[in-house]
Design a protein around this motif. Structure first.
Motif, PDB file in Angstrom:
ATOM      1  N   GLN A  17       0.820  -1.231   0.000  1.00 30.61           N
ATOM      2  CA  GLN A  17       0.000   0.000   0.000  1.00 30.61           C
ATOM      3  C   GLN A  17       0.844   1.266   0.000  1.00 30.61           C
ATOM      4  O   GLN A  17       0.513   2.250  -0.648  1.00 30.61           O
ATOM      5  CB  GLN A  17      -0.910   0.034   1.234  1.00 30.61           C
ATOM      6  CG  GLN A  17      -2.135  -0.841   1.110  1.00 30.61           C
ATOM      7  CD  GLN A  17      -2.800  -1.094   2.466  1.00 30.61           C
ATOM      8  OE1 GLN A  17      -2.427  -0.499   3.484  1.00 30.61           O
ATOM      9  NE2 GLN A  17      -3.768  -1.981   2.485  1.00 30.61           N
ATOM     10  N   ILE A  18       1.947   1.240   0.738  1.00 34.26           N
ATOM     11  CA  ILE A  18       2.724   2.482   0.865  1.00 34.26           C
ATOM     12  C   ILE A  18       3.834   2.601  -0.190  1.00 34.26           C
ATOM     13  O   ILE A  18       4.377   3.677  -0.397  1.00 34.26           O
ATOM     14  CB  ILE A  18       3.341   2.637   2.285  1.00 34.26           C
ATOM     15  CG1 ILE A  18       4.337   1.513   2.594  1.00 34.26           C
ATOM     16  CG2 ILE A  18       2.248   2.711   3.340  1.00 34.26           C
ATOM     17  CD1 ILE A  18       5.039   1.679   3.936  1.00 34.26           C
ATOM     18  N   ALA A  19       4.149   1.493  -0.856  1.00 32.41           N
ATOM     19  CA  ALA A  19       5.230   1.508  -1.860  1.00 32.41           C
ATOM     20  C   ALA A  19       4.810   2.321  -3.078  1.00 32.41           C
ATOM     21  O   ALA A  19       3.624   2.533  -3.312  1.00 32.41           O
ATOM     22  CB  ALA A  19       5.558   0.075  -2.275  1.00 32.41           C
ATOM     23  N   PRO A  20       5.775   2.756  -3.876  1.00 38.37           N
ATOM     24  CA  PRO A  20       5.439   3.449  -5.123  1.00 38.37           C
ATOM     25  C   PRO A  20       4.582   2.555  -6.023  1.00 38.37           C
ATOM     26  O   PRO A  20       4.640   1.326  -5.914  1.00 38.37           O
ATOM     27  CB  PRO A  20       6.811   3.692  -5.777  1.00 38.37           C
ATOM     28  CG  PRO A  20       7.817   3.562  -4.693  1.00 38.37           C
ATOM     29  CD  PRO A  20       7.235   2.633  -3.669  1.00 38.37           C
ATOM     30  N   ASP A  21       3.829   3.181  -6.912  1.00 38.98           N
ATOM     31  CA  ASP A  21       2.988   2.415  -7.848  1.00 38.98           C
ATOM     32  C   ASP A  21       3.856   1.412  -8.603  1.00 38.98           C
ATOM     33  O   ASP A  21       4.993   1.720  -8.962  1.00 38.98           O
ATOM     34  CB  ASP A  21       2.343   3.360  -8.869  1.00 38.98           C
ATOM     35  CG  ASP A  21       1.320   4.263  -8.195  1.00 38.98           C
ATOM     36  OD1 ASP A  21       0.923   3.955  -7.050  1.00 38.98           O
ATOM     37  OD2 ASP A  21       0.960   5.285  -8.808  1.00 38.98           O
ATOM     38  N   GLY A  22       3.298   0.251  -8.822  1.00 36.21           N
ATOM     39  CA  GLY A  22       4.026  -0.746  -9.607  1.00 36.21           C
ATOM     40  C   GLY A  22       4.976  -1.594  -8.780  1.00 36.21           C
ATOM     41  O   GLY A  22       5.714  -2.407  -9.325  1.00 36.21           O
ATOM     42  N   VAL A  23       4.952  -1.389  -7.467  1.00 39.43           N
ATOM     43  CA  VAL A  23       5.809  -2.194  -6.574  1.00 39.43           C
ATOM     44  C   VAL A  23       4.892  -2.808  -5.526  1.00 39.43           C
ATOM     45  O   VAL A  23       4.328  -2.085  -4.701  1.00 39.43           O
ATOM     46  CB  VAL A  23       6.882  -1.316  -5.884  1.00 39.43           C
ATOM     47  CG1 VAL A  23       7.700  -2.148  -4.910  1.00 39.43           C
ATOM     48  CG2 VAL A  23       7.768  -0.646  -6.922  1.00 39.43           C
ATOM     49  N   SER A  24       4.693  -4.128  -5.583  1.00 37.41           N
ATOM     50  CA  SER A  24       3.670  -4.684  -4.703  1.00 37.41           C
ATOM     51  C   SER A  24       4.050  -6.022  -4.071  1.00 37.41           C
ATOM     52  O   SER A  24       3.189  -6.697  -3.510  1.00 37.41           O
ATOM     53  CB  SER A  24       2.357  -4.830  -5.485  1.00 37.41           C
ATOM     54  OG  SER A  24       2.511  -5.794  -6.494  1.00 37.41           O
ATOM     55  N   GLN A  25       5.321  -6.420  -4.192  1.00 33.99           N
ATOM     56  CA  GLN A  25       5.729  -7.698  -3.616  1.00 33.99           C
ATOM     57  C   GLN A  25       6.901  -7.463  -2.670  1.00 33.99           C
ATOM     58  O   GLN A  25       7.636  -6.485  -2.827  1.00 33.99           O
ATOM     59  CB  GLN A  25       6.200  -8.661  -4.713  1.00 33.99           C
ATOM     60  CG  GLN A  25       5.273  -8.760  -5.904  1.00 33.99           C
ATOM     61  CD  GLN A  25       4.050  -9.600  -5.628  1.00 33.99           C
ATOM     62  OE1 GLN A  25       4.163 -10.691  -5.084  1.00 33.99           O
ATOM     63  NE2 GLN A  25       2.883  -9.090  -5.994  1.00 33.99           N
TER      64      GLN A  25
END
Ligand code: PXG
Length: 456
Positions: free
Chosen positions: A106-114
């Motif tokens: 949720q808090i990571a930059p867009d496109g970073v989710s793992q």
């Protein structure tokens, strides 16, 4: 058994007899003795003699929520009682790493989710290096192996970390670095800008060094560029505004992955969750550790961009890598409670809107024109003060390191914990500092500089 049962002398004796400290000249340490920090509260640490020291380094760039947070101790205690350990191998895991992974996405930059967990920044960078090379192998381009890094970079102290880093002294003791890592100039204007060159032009020249290295190696052989958005242990080197957009452009142009090492800049230090957001970057990996738990537990999280993770998932095949403590349930419980504090108390907004700008102004006013200060620079709550012999010519003192150590020792003796990188003084305090704390720090730093100017 508690340490209170032992005198300071006895503790120092045990330490000298048996403890090999990190990054230490052991002969020197035996001669000089150790400072033993025994407790801490809020922005202060206390040594065994009861001296109160304002901690300008947040431990080692990590204690972002400050000391004495019962909530974090309670999160660890509750988790230890419920389930102190179980692994995340063999199709198992525990609840807190899953909860934390969703929060990080949720808090990571867009496109970073793992996220891939470890216990230290060094481990996370080892993971990152293996992962980008594994990615290119899965994509059918196993020759894309080279990684471009920078002189003065710090990426950790394992063999992979030290190889990725650009610290000459560490390379000198590596006896065989990880191959296919190339180092170029850092965006360090204070020492590397030519006479008459603008900051902007210098930033483009430093970025061009990355492009030249890619072309030298052949883009078809280059896996990634790795960089700290603001170089930390190398001396809070803040790139000119022109640098990072150009790096992003170059990475895209040559299909080179962008690896950001946010072990220091992550979790609020530059006034956003991540410096990637501060600089508007779209990284493929983000290495984080330190302030993820505010140092209350050892934990790292390599945040992985969707480009890499979707290939991992689509192509399949085991990634032969992981650690016993990947996704440690106690460390993850503490991280969740820590991120909750950062959010609830608005610490990041405070850095961005209030204390970050105030620190920049207060430092400039208090010491910007000091006789032995060549430059003061800061971003969010991280700052550097360049110590020079003559502030009009920026000439350094002879024997790099002596002036820095002198200022540091006067600062500590005057209740102010500062770190010296050569003759660059570093400030990276807990994000709980207020304007009043900043004023106190500036006063103590000014005093240390005055005393040092007499001694040097
Ligand atoms: N990357 C960066 C950007 C770091 O600052 C690491 C990786 C490695 O993290 P671990 O958790 O493995 O130490 C770091 C660590 C210093 C100093 O002297 C800085 C670090 C570590 C030790 C000393 O400023 N940063």
């Amino acid at each position: 058994m508690t340490y209170q049962n032992f005198s300071l002398e006895r503790l120092q004796e045990m330490d000298a007899a048996h403890h090999l400290h990190p990054f230490t000249d052991h002969k020197d340490l035996r001669a000089a003795g150790t400072r033993i920090i025994t407790r801490a509260d809020g922005p202060f640490v206390y040594d065994a003699e009861g001296r109160e020291i304002l901690d300008g380094m947040a431990g080692l760039w990590c204690v972002n929520v400050g000391y004495g947070r019962n909530e974090l101790a309670e999160a660890a205690y509750a988790q230890m009682k419920e389930l102190p350990y179980y692994n995340s191998f063999f199709r198992c895991t525990t609840p807190t790493p899953a909860l934390l992974a969703e929060k990080l996405a949720q808090i990571a930059p867009d496109g970073v989710s793992q996220v891939f967990y470890g216990s230290s920044g060094s481990e996370a960078n080892d993971t990152a290096l293996r992962l980008v090379r594994h990615y290119w192998a899965l994509e059918g381009k196993p020759h894309k192996r080279k990684v471009i890094s920078r002189n003065w970079a710090y990426h950790g102290s394992t063999i992979a970390g030290a190889s990725l880093g650009g610290m000459a002294a560490m390379h000198g003791q590596l006896n065989g670095a990880v191959p296919d890592i190339v180092h170029v100039m850092p965006p360090y204007a204070f020492e590397l800008r030519h006479d008459g060159e603008s900051d902007e032009a210098f930033g483009l020249r430093a970025a061009k060094a990355v492009e030249d290295a890619i072309l030298d190696a052949g883009a078809e052989n280059v896996a990634a560029f790795i960089g700290e958005p603001v170089m930390g242990a190398g001396g809070v080197k803040i790139a000119p505004d022109s640098y990072w957009p150009e790096i992003q452009r170059i990475c895209r142009k040559y299909d080179v992955l962008l690896m950001l090492d946010e072990v220091i800049t992550g979790y609020g230090r530059t006034g956003q969750w991540f410096a990637a957001q501060t600089f508007g970057l779209e990284p493929d990996t983000i290495t984080t550790a330190k302030a993820l738990t505010s140092g209350y537990q050892p934990l790292s999280a390599l945040l992985v961009g969707d480009r890499i993770s979707s290939t991992l998932v689509e192509k399949g095949g085991e990634f032969f890598h992981g650690y016993t403590y990947s996704g440690h349930p106690v460390a993850c419980a503490v991280a969740l409670a820590n991120l909750d504090i950062i959010e609830r108390e608005g610490l990041i907004e405070r850095v961005r809107d209030e204390t970050g700008p105030y620190l920049a102004k207060a430092l400039k006013e208090a010491i910007g024109d000091h006789d032995i200060v060549g430059e003061v620079r800061s971003i969010g709550l991280m700052a550097a003060i360049e110590i020079v012999k003559d502030n009009s010519t920026r000439e350094r003192y002879p024997n790099v390191g002596v002036a820095g150590a002198t200022v540091r020792d006067h600062a500590i003796a005057n209740g102010m914990m500062l770190r010296a990188v050569g003759d660059t003084m570093i400030l990276s305090p807990p994000l709980i500092w207020t304007k009043e704390t900043i004023d106190m720090a500036c006063e103590r730093i000014r005093y240390a500089l005055d005393r040092s100017a007499i001694d040097l």
